[in-house]
Design a protein around this motif. Structure first.
Motif, PDB file in Angstrom:
ATOM      1  N   TYR A 381       0.827  -1.207   0.000  1.00  0.00           N
ATOM      2  CA  TYR A 381       0.000   0.000   0.000  1.00  0.00           C
ATOM      3  C   TYR A 381       0.863   1.260   0.000  1.00  0.00           C
ATOM      4  O   TYR A 381       0.607   2.199  -0.749  1.00  0.00           O
ATOM      5  CB  TYR A 381      -0.924   0.003   1.218  1.00  0.00           C
ATOM      6  N   VAL A 382       1.878   1.261   0.848  1.00  0.00           N
ATOM      7  CA  VAL A 382       2.744   2.438   0.936  1.00  0.00           C
ATOM      8  C   VAL A 382       3.469   2.690  -0.379  1.00  0.00           C
ATOM      9  O   VAL A 382       3.534   3.822  -0.873  1.00  0.00           O
ATOM     10  CB  VAL A 382       3.763   2.270   2.095  1.00  0.00           C
ATOM     11  N   LEU A 383       3.994   1.618  -0.995  1.00  0.00           N
ATOM     12  CA  LEU A 383       4.797   1.783  -2.206  1.00  0.00           C
ATOM     13  C   LEU A 383       3.960   2.112  -3.432  1.00  0.00           C
ATOM     14  O   LEU A 383       4.304   2.999  -4.215  1.00  0.00           O
ATOM     15  CB  LEU A 383       5.602   0.507  -2.470  1.00  0.00           C
ATOM     16  N   HIS A 386      -0.072   4.769  -1.719  1.00  0.00           N
ATOM     17  CA  HIS A 386       0.030   6.032  -0.983  1.00  0.00           C
ATOM     18  C   HIS A 386       1.064   6.977  -1.572  1.00  0.00           C
ATOM     19  O   HIS A 386       0.730   8.074  -2.023  1.00  0.00           O
ATOM     20  CB  HIS A 386       0.351   5.746   0.488  1.00  0.00           C
ATOM     21  N   PHE A 387       2.304   6.531  -1.583  1.00  0.00           N
ATOM     22  CA  PHE A 387       3.372   7.415  -2.067  1.00  0.00           C
ATOM     23  C   PHE A 387       3.568   7.338  -3.578  1.00  0.00           C
ATOM     24  O   PHE A 387       4.039   8.276  -4.204  1.00  0.00           O
ATOM     25  CB  PHE A 387       4.696   7.086  -1.365  1.00  0.00           C
ATOM     26  N   LYS A 388       3.228   6.189  -4.158  1.00  0.00           N
ATOM     27  CA  LYS A 388       3.381   5.991  -5.605  1.00  0.00           C
ATOM     28  C   LYS A 388       4.799   6.334  -6.067  1.00  0.00           C
ATOM     29  O   LYS A 388       5.007   7.175  -6.942  1.00  0.00           O
ATOM     30  CB  LYS A 388       2.360   6.831  -6.381  1.00  0.00           C
ATOM     31  N   PHE A 389       5.764   5.679  -5.443  1.00  0.00           N
ATOM     32  CA  PHE A 389       7.150   5.894  -5.833  1.00  0.00           C
ATOM     33  C   PHE A 389       7.353   5.535  -7.303  1.00  0.00           C
ATOM     34  O   PHE A 389       6.681   4.656  -7.849  1.00  0.00           O
ATOM     35  CB  PHE A 389       8.087   5.054  -4.963  1.00  0.00           C
ATOM     36  N   ASP A 390       8.311   6.196  -7.921  1.00  0.00           N
ATOM     37  CA  ASP A 390       8.536   5.999  -9.345  1.00  0.00           C
ATOM     38  C   ASP A 390       9.094   4.614  -9.664  1.00  0.00           C
ATOM     39  O   ASP A 390       8.730   4.004 -10.666  1.00  0.00           O
ATOM     40  CB  ASP A 390       9.504   7.071  -9.882  1.00  0.00           C
TER      41      ASP A 390
END
Length: 420
Positions: A381-383, A386-390
């Motif tokens: 969820y975090v990756l 939520h944050f939607k890292f590149d």
């Protein structure tokens, strides 16, 4: 998938401009015709409940409590609990008219994280393990005639179960009609077998063969752990009482959970894609099949049932808690069906006992694995949400693109009238 559930014409309330759609994580409003009536709904629930559990669970329930009396009492209690749970879900389904089972209720009551963990657990734990249990049950019964007087070897059962998973996965991926025919055939077979068992039981009782009911509570082995495990197996046989809540806003053919979670941005997009040629949710079906085969390698039926029940009752309990919470926080919502508050309280207390009792009285590694699988969803969820890292996007996008080309699948909204 049916044609109506896949059509989404450009320019009709989709916010499309020049062929490109405006993406949003908010649930899209759909004008879906209600085609699941009372009789169809009842048939769906009955067809879902009457499954492999009725052939597998009785032996395990009896083994856990050790006597006929406690066994029958457990079955009755499981039926009462399933009925009370269904009443609670009836209120939720008429109050929040969205598909996806527990997902929209957790979203409304507690927000996106519990809802995401539910979809994650369904994807990784409950759906594949349920699939594995069904195929292991079939394999056990299908191989038994070839080994009279002894149990079939586990390697035979698991190989046959894996073959069954592959066949069912291929059938449902290649053709909606063929999958429907297979399901109808298996449902008819189950109903015939159940009818034979019921009639045989009535005949034997009429002949006076009631010796098993004498001193029916003698030699029982009752403990907190054994009762909980007996309930796990009994409730597995009753599982399916909440299935109509998965298609609250649907047409005849429901969108499995992956689509509902996908429109919120809570699911890997590929899993909600539809085959262009065959109009089947092939990626989701194949994914469930792969995970189910992985589960049958180390596991057996009883372990998987405990694993499934432990996970599913965590979220049943959380959903019922959401119903109670929304009685105070969402008073403005209309409730065509309103159950007495004591009913969800009872179901919630039982759910808590079912989850905690096996861990406290007889802790085993499968429960730890299940908790770790659920909590690993927080990392995802975090990756990804939520944050939607590149960097996760850079990894997943080419994989999604290549698999999309390999499987010839597209988002459901892209399957237009012309494609059909």
């Amino acid at each position: 998938m049916g044609e109506k559930s896949l059509r989404k014409r450009k320019g009709e309330d989709t916010g499309e401009e020049d062929g490109e759609s405006i993406q949003s994580h908010e649930p899209q409003t759909t004008n879906l015709q209600k085609e699941v009536g009372l009789i169809s709904g009842i048939c769906m629930i009955v067809g879902t409940i009457i499954g492999s559990g009725i052939f597998v669970s009785p032996k395990s329930v009896l083994a856990n409590v050790g006597a006929v009396g406690p066994c029958l009492t457990t079955w009755a209690a499981c039926g009462v609990l399933a009925t009370l749970g269904a009443l609670c879900f009836a209120e939720l389904g008429t109050m929040i008219t969205k598909s996806g089972g527990e997902y929209p209720y957790l979203m409304e009551a507690f927000g996106p994280i519990p809802a995401f963990l539910f979809s994650w657990t369904s994807l990784i734990v409950t759906k594949p393990s349920s699939f594995a249990i069904i195929c292991l049950s079939f394999a056990e019964y299908a191989s038994a005639p070839f080994y009279p007087g002894c149990d079939p070897p586990q390697v035979v059962i698991k190989c046959l179960a894996a073959a069954a998973i592959v066949v069912i996965t291929l059938v449902n991926s290649l053709s909606v009609k063929l999958g429907s025919y297979l399901q109808n055939f298996l449902t008819a077979a189950k109903m015939i077998i159940v009818t034979i068992i019921i009639v045989s039981g009535i005949v034997l009782l009429a002949q006076g063969k009631t010796e098993n009911f004498k001193d029916s509570f003698k030699d029982s082995t009752i403990s907190v752990s054994s009762i909980s495990l007996a309930f796990y197996n009994g409730l597995w046989a009753y599982d399916g009482w909440n299935q109509l809540n998965y298609i609250t806003e649907e047409l005849k053919n429901p969108y499995r959970l992956v689509y509902v979670a996908g429109r919120e941005g809570h699911m890997l997009k590929l899993l909600s894609y539809i085959s262009i040629k065959r109009l089947t949710p092939a990626p989701a079906i194949i994914f469930y099949g792969i995970i189910a085969i992985i589960y049958i390698i180390p596991g057996d039926i009883n372990t998987l049932i405990n694993y499934f029940s432990f996970a599913v009752w965590i979220f049943y309990g959380a959903t019922i808690l959401g119903l109670i919470v929304m009685r105070f926080t969402r008073k403005e919502l209309q409730r065509p069906i309103r159950v007495p508050i004591v009913i969800p309280v009872i179901v919630l207390l039982v759910a808590v006992l079912l989850v905690l009792a096996p861990i406290i009285s007889a802790p085993e590694l499968p429960y730890l694995y299940c908790v770790l699988f659920i909590l690993s969803g927080l990392i995802v969820y975090v990756l990804f949400v939520h944050f939607k890292f590149d960097w996760p996007q850079k990894i997943s996008e080419p994989i999604t693109m290549h698999l999309q080309m390999l499987l010839e699948v597209v988002p459901a909204e892209e399957v237009t009238e012309q494609d059909i």
